[in-house]
Design a protein around this motif. Structure first.
Motif, PDB file in Angstrom:
ATOM      1  N   ASP A  89      33.400  29.632  44.795  1.00  0.00           N
ATOM      2  CA  ASP A  89      34.455  29.365  45.418  1.00  0.00           C
ATOM      3  C   ASP A  89      35.218  30.711  46.148  1.00  0.00           C
ATOM      4  O   ASP A  89      36.401  30.824  46.291  1.00  0.00           O
ATOM      5  N   ALA A  90      34.167  31.575  46.871  1.00  0.00           N
ATOM      6  CA  ALA A  90      34.623  32.733  47.342  1.00  0.00           C
ATOM      7  C   ALA A  90      35.870  32.913  48.469  1.00  0.00           C
ATOM      8  O   ALA A  90      36.636  33.347  48.549  1.00  0.00           O
ATOM      9  N   ASP A  91      35.473  31.641  49.318  1.00  0.00           N
ATOM     10  CA  ASP A  91      36.373  31.431  50.381  1.00  0.00           C
ATOM     11  C   ASP A  91      37.671  31.265  50.051  1.00  0.00           C
ATOM     12  O   ASP A  91      38.516  31.914  50.488  1.00  0.00           O
ATOM     13  N   ALA A  92      37.889  29.954  49.201  1.00  0.00           N
ATOM     14  CA  ALA A  92      39.464  29.728  48.479  1.00  0.00           C
ATOM     15  C   ALA A  92      39.895  30.889  48.030  1.00  0.00           C
ATOM     16  O   ALA A  92      40.998  31.314  48.326  1.00  0.00           O
ATOM     17  N   MET A  93      39.024  31.542  47.060  1.00  0.00           N
ATOM     18  CA  MET A  93      39.834  32.940  46.274  1.00  0.00           C
ATOM     19  C   MET A  93      40.146  34.035  47.443  1.00  0.00           C
ATOM     20  O   MET A  93      40.999  34.681  46.949  1.00  0.00           O
ATOM     21  N   ALA A  94      39.221  34.316  48.396  1.00  0.00           N
ATOM     22  CA  ALA A  94      39.410  35.108  49.182  1.00  0.00           C
ATOM     23  C   ALA A  94      40.742  34.915  50.007  1.00  0.00           C
ATOM     24  O   ALA A  94      41.619  35.892  50.221  1.00  0.00           O
ATOM     25  N   ARG A  95      41.296  33.763  50.572  1.00  0.00           N
ATOM     26  CA  ARG A  95      42.297  33.349  51.237  1.00  0.00           C
ATOM     27  C   ARG A  95      43.624  33.430  50.106  1.00  0.00           C
ATOM     28  O   ARG A  95      44.514  33.650  50.745  1.00  0.00           O
ATOM     29  N   ILE A  96      43.479  33.157  48.917  1.00  0.00           N
ATOM     30  CA  ILE A  96      44.687  33.547  47.823  1.00  0.00           C
ATOM     31  C   ILE A  96      44.966  34.969  48.033  1.00  0.00           C
ATOM     32  O   ILE A  96      46.130  35.538  48.199  1.00  0.00           O
ATOM     33  N   MET A  97      43.854  35.661  47.991  1.00  0.00           N
ATOM     34  CA  MET A  97      43.816  37.245  47.955  1.00  0.00           C
ATOM     35  C   MET A  97      44.642  37.732  49.152  1.00  0.00           C
ATOM     36  O   MET A  97      45.617  38.555  49.184  1.00  0.00           O
ATOM     37  N   THR A  98      44.258  37.316  50.545  1.00  0.00           N
ATOM     38  CA  THR A  98      44.835  38.006  51.754  1.00  0.00           C
ATOM     39  C   THR A  98      46.260  37.321  51.372  1.00  0.00           C
ATOM     40  O   THR A  98      47.067  37.980  52.032  1.00  0.00           O
ATOM     41  N   ALA A 108      38.413  40.416  52.074  1.00  0.00           N
ATOM     42  CA  ALA A 108      38.752  39.727  50.759  1.00  0.00           C
ATOM     43  C   ALA A 108      37.548  38.938  50.212  1.00  0.00           C
ATOM     44  O   ALA A 108      37.167  38.975  49.197  1.00  0.00           O
ATOM     45  N   ARG A 109      36.844  38.225  51.207  1.00  0.00           N
ATOM     46  CA  ARG A 109      35.661  37.559  50.458  1.00  0.00           C
ATOM     47  C   ARG A 109      34.608  38.490  50.164  1.00  0.00           C
ATOM     48  O   ARG A 109      33.859  38.236  49.078  1.00  0.00           O
ATOM     49  N   GLY A 110      34.599  39.580  51.011  1.00  0.00           N
ATOM     50  CA  GLY A 110      33.412  40.729  50.472  1.00  0.00           C
ATOM     51  C   GLY A 110      33.766  41.320  48.852  1.00  0.00           C
ATOM     52  O   GLY A 110      32.959  41.297  48.391  1.00  0.00           O
ATOM     53  N   GLU A 111      35.106  41.274  48.881  1.00  0.00           N
ATOM     54  CA  GLU A 111      35.527  41.734  47.428  1.00  0.00           C
ATOM     55  C   GLU A 111      35.187  40.777  46.381  1.00  0.00           C
ATOM     56  O   GLU A 111      34.599  40.949  45.382  1.00  0.00           O
ATOM     57  N   ILE A 112      35.607  39.359  46.600  1.00  0.00           N
ATOM     58  CA  ILE A 112      35.229  38.178  45.554  1.00  0.00           C
ATOM     59  C   ILE A 112      33.789  38.288  45.247  1.00  0.00           C
ATOM     60  O   ILE A 112      33.302  38.137  44.076  1.00  0.00           O
ATOM     61  N   LEU A 113      33.110  38.481  46.249  1.00  0.00           N
ATOM     62  CA  LEU A 113      31.399  38.352  46.243  1.00  0.00           C
ATOM     63  C   LEU A 113      31.032  39.605  45.185  1.00  0.00           C
ATOM     64  O   LEU A 113      29.900  39.752  44.482  1.00  0.00           O
ATOM     65  N   LYS A 114      31.659  40.606  45.466  1.00  0.00           N
ATOM     66  CA  LYS A 114      31.420  41.978  44.801  1.00  0.00           C
ATOM     67  C   LYS A 114      31.623  41.760  43.256  1.00  0.00           C
ATOM     68  O   LYS A 114      31.216  42.225  42.172  1.00  0.00           O
ATOM     69  N   LEU A 115      32.729  41.015  43.205  1.00  0.00           N
ATOM     70  CA  LEU A 115      33.219  40.667  41.635  1.00  0.00           C
ATOM     71  C   LEU A 115      32.071  39.604  40.931  1.00  0.00           C
ATOM     72  O   LEU A 115      31.866  39.795  39.897  1.00  0.00           O
ATOM     73  N   ALA A 116      31.766  38.794  42.059  1.00  0.00           N
ATOM     74  CA  ALA A 116      30.644  38.032  41.253  1.00  0.00           C
ATOM     75  C   ALA A 116      29.154  38.838  40.785  1.00  0.00           C
ATOM     76  O   ALA A 116      28.724  38.418  39.743  1.00  0.00           O
ATOM     77  N   GLU A 117      29.212  39.678  41.618  1.00  0.00           N
ATOM     78  CA  GLU A 117      28.152  40.780  41.389  1.00  0.00           C
ATOM     79  C   GLU A 117      28.261  41.680  40.374  1.00  0.00           C
ATOM     80  O   GLU A 117      27.311  41.866  39.523  1.00  0.00           O
ATOM     81  N   ALA A 118      29.600  41.971  39.858  1.00  0.00           N
ATOM     82  CA  ALA A 118      29.904  42.681  38.761  1.00  0.00           C
ATOM     83  C   ALA A 118      29.658  41.794  37.573  1.00  0.00           C
ATOM     84  O   ALA A 118      29.009  42.256  36.574  1.00  0.00           O
ATOM     85  N   ASN A 160      45.653  46.952  45.114  1.00  0.00           N
ATOM     86  CA  ASN A 160      44.934  47.307  46.249  1.00  0.00           C
ATOM     87  C   ASN A 160      43.510  46.213  46.080  1.00  0.00           C
ATOM     88  O   ASN A 160      43.178  45.956  47.315  1.00  0.00           O
ATOM     89  N   TYR A 161      42.805  46.433  45.128  1.00  0.00           N
ATOM     90  CA  TYR A 161      41.683  45.280  44.924  1.00  0.00           C
ATOM     91  C   TYR A 161      42.122  44.490  43.822  1.00  0.00           C
ATOM     92  O   TYR A 161      41.492  44.595  42.850  1.00  0.00           O
ATOM     93  N   PRO A 162      42.555  43.498  44.264  1.00  0.00           N
ATOM     94  CA  PRO A 162      43.249  42.388  42.966  1.00  0.00           C
ATOM     95  C   PRO A 162      41.784  41.765  42.357  1.00  0.00           C
ATOM     96  O   PRO A 162      42.070  41.323  41.291  1.00  0.00           O
ATOM     97  N   ALA A 163      40.786  41.668  42.733  1.00  0.00           N
ATOM     98  CA  ALA A 163      39.736  41.132  42.335  1.00  0.00           C
ATOM     99  C   ALA A 163      38.987  42.222  41.507  1.00  0.00           C
ATOM    100  O   ALA A 163      38.507  42.080  40.415  1.00  0.00           O
ATOM    101  N   GLU A 164      38.430  43.101  42.181  1.00  0.00           N
ATOM    102  CA  GLU A 164      37.456  43.885  41.722  1.00  0.00           C
ATOM    103  C   GLU A 164      38.219  44.784  40.300  1.00  0.00           C
ATOM    104  O   GLU A 164      37.354  45.032  39.351  1.00  0.00           O
ATOM    105  N   LEU A 165      39.141  45.252  40.577  1.00  0.00           N
ATOM    106  CA  LEU A 165      39.879  45.995  39.689  1.00  0.00           C
ATOM    107  C   LEU A 165      40.018  45.238  38.400  1.00  0.00           C
ATOM    108  O   LEU A 165      40.107  45.941  37.252  1.00  0.00           O
TER     109      LEU A 165
END
Ligand code: TAP
Length: 493
Positions: A89-98, A108-118, A160-165
């Motif tokens: 669901d990275a696209d939709a989550m990225a758009r919420i973040m933006t 933002a999508r890159g950040e969501i995907l890095k969260l998935a990697e975490a 600043n990084y609402p998903a990763e942090l």
């Protein structure tokens, strides 16, 4: 205007708290959340009341023992599932973040995907939590050192990084067997609530993950002061980190990931084109709103002119735009009026003290920028150590540059701030590289690259940049207590 699909996603999270495995409408005062690119109000949070804080902490408390008793493999399976759901669901989550933070959708999508990697990294780590057997100096004894989860974690995160942090604390907690109550930044709450929805969908048991919205000074502080919160995992400014440390009324585990004012040193032997590229990326990505942003650059005088010309051109070439309508923009809007005002103040201070403007220096012009917090990537040269940009965290798209003649002096200046998070070097000479990697008093030193943090190495600051680590095995250890079991079995006595 924010488009229909984003409005619908946010409407489902509007005014919600996530407590004990379910979303519930918050009973506290409603506070607006704005799109920083347009000023449009995209939704509201409900400031959690004292009773709601209590409900979340008690839910986490009740869930702790059963969750800690789960087999590591079972916790790992849920974390992998969470990672898969988030990536899907990275696209939709990225758009919420933006919509709430301003960074361009692709970033933002890159950040969501890095969260998935975490999620996947910590899932793997969950199954590799080892102990030790320590030799005793008396026969018939054995010392076992085991690791046990610390308990209920209060996670307090910035915008600043609402998903990763959020994710680093969430994933490490879940892997270790801790439960968690998350208080995201007031201006970027919906990404955290969207992550909570994924936790529910992944089947993470009720009470293990909770999200409370509201003001840091009230809801965050309530977690800091709560006697049944065993650890605070905080990322934010050094000032608030220090306040948390000083206001915590019980002995409590703390990890504090705080501010920075990160230097780059470009030596005489550097590949100048590579240094320019690295500097442009790490000074201006996410509008410089990164704890590890390059804030100041020291360049050997022999390459100073070439470096400045290159960086000025690179900065002017970056595209600033609304990150929702232009997902591939280089810079979106800054997250709020506050970091923009600080950027302007640091720029004015530098110019007043004699710095030379090389690029940027103002907001972009045009109707599309009129209601948002935009600023052009800005480079100032001939900076001196008394300027704010060279000493304090700007947290905006501004970088100060100064020439140096003597590497020892550049190192002294680089180390001469209260911060110690990340530093950067571009050099090809091995002696320079060895001297700087030993001499820079920072938790992270990146040489000939500007990506100071990777998932499987420890990431943390020194001095006023914090205590404790995230990422890597060391990051997971922050969520454990050690237990020493001294066993007298008598064998061999
Ligand atoms: P802060 O103002 O420090 O806020 C961070 C979080 O703390 C927010 O959730 C905030 O809530 C909350 N908070 C505020 N006062 C509190 C209190 N008295 N008790 C408990 N919680 C409280 O930072 P920010 O402006 O959001 O973020 C920018 C800062 O974070 C920069 O300094 C940056 O360097 C740092 N940062 C560091 C790192 C690492 S890894 N070292 C990474 C990213 C960012 P509200 O939003 O409601 O105020």
């Amino acid at each position: 205007m924010t488009d229909q699909s984003i409005r619908e996603s946010i409407a489902a999270l509007d005014g919600m708290l996530f407590v004990d495995g379910a979303f519930r409408a918050g009973q506290g005062a409603r506070l607006p959340v704005q799109n920083p690119a347009t000023g449009e109000i995209i939704g509201h949070i409900a400031a959690a009341t004292a009773a709601e804080v209590e409900a979340a902490v008690q839910a986490a408390r009740r869930a702790f023992r059963p969750w800690a008793a789960e087999l590591p493999k079972a916790r790992a399976t849920l974390l992998h599932r969470l990672g898969d759901l988030i990536a899907a669901d990275a696209d939709a989550m990225a758009r919420i973040m933006t919509a709430e933070q301003g960074k361009p959708v692709n970033e933002a999508r890159g950040e969501i995907l890095k969260l998935a990697e975490a999620c996947h990294f910590y899932a793997e780590e969950a199954t590799r939590v080892l102990g030790e057997i320590i030799p005793n100096d008396q026969p018939g004894f054995q010392s076992l050192v085991t690791r046990e989860p610390v308990g209920v974690v209060g996670a307090i995160t910035p915008w600043n990084y609402p998903a990763e942090l959020v994710g680093w604390k969430l994933c490490a907690s879940l892997a270790a067997g801790c439960t968690i109550v998350i208080k995201p930044a007031e201006i970027t709450p919906f990404t955290a609530l969207a992550i909570a929805a994924k936790c529910a969908a992944a089947g993470i048991p009720a009470g293990v993950v909770n999200v409370l919205t509201g003001k840091g000074s009230q809801v965050g502080q309530a977690l800091v002061e709560h006697p049944q919160v065993d650890k605070i995992a905080f990322t934010g400014s050094s000032a608030v980190g220090l306040h948390i440390q000083q206001s915590c009324p019980q002995v409590k585990r703390l990890s504090l990931e705080l501010g920075g004012n990160c230097p780059l040193i470009v030596t005489a032997s550097a590949d100048v084109a590579a240094a320019v590229k690295g500097a442009a990326r790490r000074s201006f990505r996410n509008c410089g709103q990164i704890c590890i942003a390059i804030n100041r650059i020291y360049v050997h005088r022999s390459v100073y002119g070439a470096f400045l010309a290159g960086l000025g051109k690179a900065a002017e070439g970056l595209r600033v735009a609304n990150g929702l309508t232009d997902p591939a923009a280089d810079l979106g809007a800054m997250a709020s009026a506050e970091p923009l005002a600080k950027t302007r103040a640091h720029l004015a201070d530098a110019l007043e003290r004699g710095a030379r403007l090389i690029a940027g220096g103002s907001a972009p012009e045009g109707a599309e920028y009129a209601n948002g917090h935009f600023f052009r990537p800005t480079v100032v040269a001939d900076c001196t150590h008394d300027m704010l940009v060279m000493r304090e965290e700007t947290f905006g798209p501004l970088v100060g540059v100064a020439p140096y003649d003597d590497l020892a002096e550049a190192t002294l200046l680089a180390n001469d701030t209260p911060y110690g998070l990340a530093s950067y070097v571009y050099a090809r000479d091995l002696t320079e590289i060895a001297t700087l990697s030993a001499g820079l008093d920072y938790g992270n030193v990146a040489i000939n690259n500007v990506d100071a943090g990777i998932m499987n190495a420890p990431y943390g600051g020194r001095k006023q940049s914090g205590v404790g680590y995230e990422h890597g095995r060391e990051g997971l250890l922050e969520y454990f207590n050690f237990k020493h079991v001294r066993l007298h079995h008598g064998v061999g006595a």
